[in-house]
Design an enzyme around this catalytic site. Sequence first.
Site, PDB file in Angstrom:
ATOM      1  CD  GLU A 169      -1.787  -2.295   1.221  1.00  0.00           C
ATOM      2  OE1 GLU A 169      -0.764  -2.643   1.883  1.00  0.00           O
ATOM      3  OE2 GLU A 169      -2.711  -3.034   1.061  1.00  0.00           O
ATOM      4  CG  HIS A 213     -10.532  -6.994   6.919  1.00  0.00           C
ATOM      5  ND1 HIS A 213      -9.516  -7.293   7.483  1.00  0.00           N
ATOM      6  CD2 HIS A 213     -10.410  -7.474   5.652  1.00  0.00           C
ATOM      7  CE1 HIS A 213      -8.721  -7.823   6.858  1.00  0.00           C
ATOM      8  NE2 HIS A 213      -9.072  -7.810   5.731  1.00  0.00           N
TER       9      HIS A 213
END
Lengths: 324, 317
Positions: free
Chosen positions: A60, A129
């Site tokens: 990322e 998440h």
Amino acid sequence: MPEMYFSDAIRAALDEALTRDASVVLMGEDIGPYGGAFGITRGLHEKYGPERIIETPISENGFVGVAVGAAMTGLRPVVEIMFMDFILLAADQIINHAAKLHYIYDGQVKVPLVIRAPAGAGRGYGASHSQNLENVFLSVAGLKIVCPATPADAKGLLAAAIRDPNPVLFIEPKALYGARGEVPEGDYTVPLGVARLAREGKDLSIITYGACVPLALAAAGELSEGGLEADVLDLRTLKPMDLTALEATVAKTGRCIVLEEGPLTGGIGAEVSARIGERCFRALKAGVQRVAAQDTPIPSATPLEHAVLPSVAALLAAADRLFE
Amino acid sequence: MPEERLLSAYRKMLLIRLMEERIGALFTEGAIAGTCHLCIGQEAVAVGVAEALELGDEVVSCHRGHGHLLAMGGEPARLLGELMGRQIGYCRGRGGSQHLSAPGIGLLGTNGITGGGIPIATGAALSAHLLRTGAAIVCFFGDGATNQGVFHESLNMAALWSLPVLYVCENNRYAMSEPVCRTVAGGDILARPRAYGISAECVDGMDVEAVEAAARRALAPLRAGKGPAFIEAATYRFCGHSKSDKLLYRTREEEAKWRERDPLTLTRLKLEKAGWKETLPWIEEEVRRQIAEAEEACRRSPLTPPETALQGVYADA
């Protein structure tokens, strides 16, 4: 006007941007043949090929940084962060670089970059998440933060974000991907920085955004049965925030609740409440109420998750406090 | 390198050396605030690589970037102006020592986060690749940056996508105070790019001709679309990491040994041997005059007005 799913509206905005502007590229994990974890980019790889739909390794900070460099040099990358939680891995490139370079380099570069981040709980994915982390980015100068609540806004705000010359954090409430609504066809943009009155009422204001807008509308429906009419203000852009719309609704009703999916402490509601206190104190007939997630990590099991997330019941209780 | 070019490279290295010394003095006097990381001793890396670049190529640098800016043809007055918060500064004082940008001369930007520029350079190379500009991108960083996750992430992507980026690691032996032997497992920086299939070589970073030749060797296949390349330039900073460094972590003997390989001395000896002995003092005088004039121009330039600090947070459409 055709009806479509929220997720399809996002794909429509991406598709049209890719067609209109050859400098637009998508980057992210599994956004190729797989279509992204939530299927948002499905079909785009086949249509535009691997030079426009760039699948990245699980890196990322690296690929957001690559997107920053690409944005500085002629491309308009739209990056997908698979789950907003993973955006923290790229915090350095977003906060220390994307948001600051235009300013510290005195306007010699621009960073027209969109970072799409599916956010929010309610699906049992657990603590890593499910987060809404927009509050973490709210103080970052140079960044814009957008969060749509309807399919039409999903398309229009994303189209506007892609054309904006600044880095834009585009939050996609996962809970809304399956929502349906009318979406204008063709080239359609919704200006950044302008809130939307989702419902009109004179007695109290519910100020919110994203996945909490339907929650606010549901609560407003119940309140209406009891004789109270609520304004529901959908902020749409969290940064820069539409303070004019904020003032207008509070001036009208004098009572307000700030509602969000993210945590209470240091949340968007803290900022909104402070702005209201500074700008509309004399209009207030009661203290500003906040409804938000509890200050816990998001648990996985459904009953536990529901216990920490904001609810219609919590909103109704907050409304009661406004009229005590 | 032809003699005239070596002479011009020497002049650039001398400009960097004397500018850095002057900046250090101004810092000590309190005329420059904040911090600054000088590149005294590392001049041959910046100049050698810059000599191999072509118009349109772009450079991304790190916290120790004054030399890279000057090697790219940056104006001393505008560099000094940036450090002293003057309107003449490259970013009018908004960036300061670690955040310089001069896209007009191919310097995309320098960067205060160790390794922060590495993905940005890789992204500029993605643009060059997809927009078919033909440009090569050069990314300067130190040995310390090779321990950042983003270094590995970026090299991996550059190799996967065959991007035209030359990574130049200036191995000056110390990440601030920590020696490479205590920070780089395996001890071999070149093993890292090679693990990603990137062709890599180590070069004597005190020899400007060797650096230039290595950069040309690396850039030729890169320009032909063969993907990224990596150079480790063995060098040494003669000064401390920043102005607060007391140099407690290395010995004076080690410093003296490296001083014998001062890149300016090595180049001067070559030029003297080639018959330019008479010209060298004249060059030094000219560089000193250039720096004095730059300082003069910088001091004449007004301080950037405080009210401008609130402007330009966002770019206009």
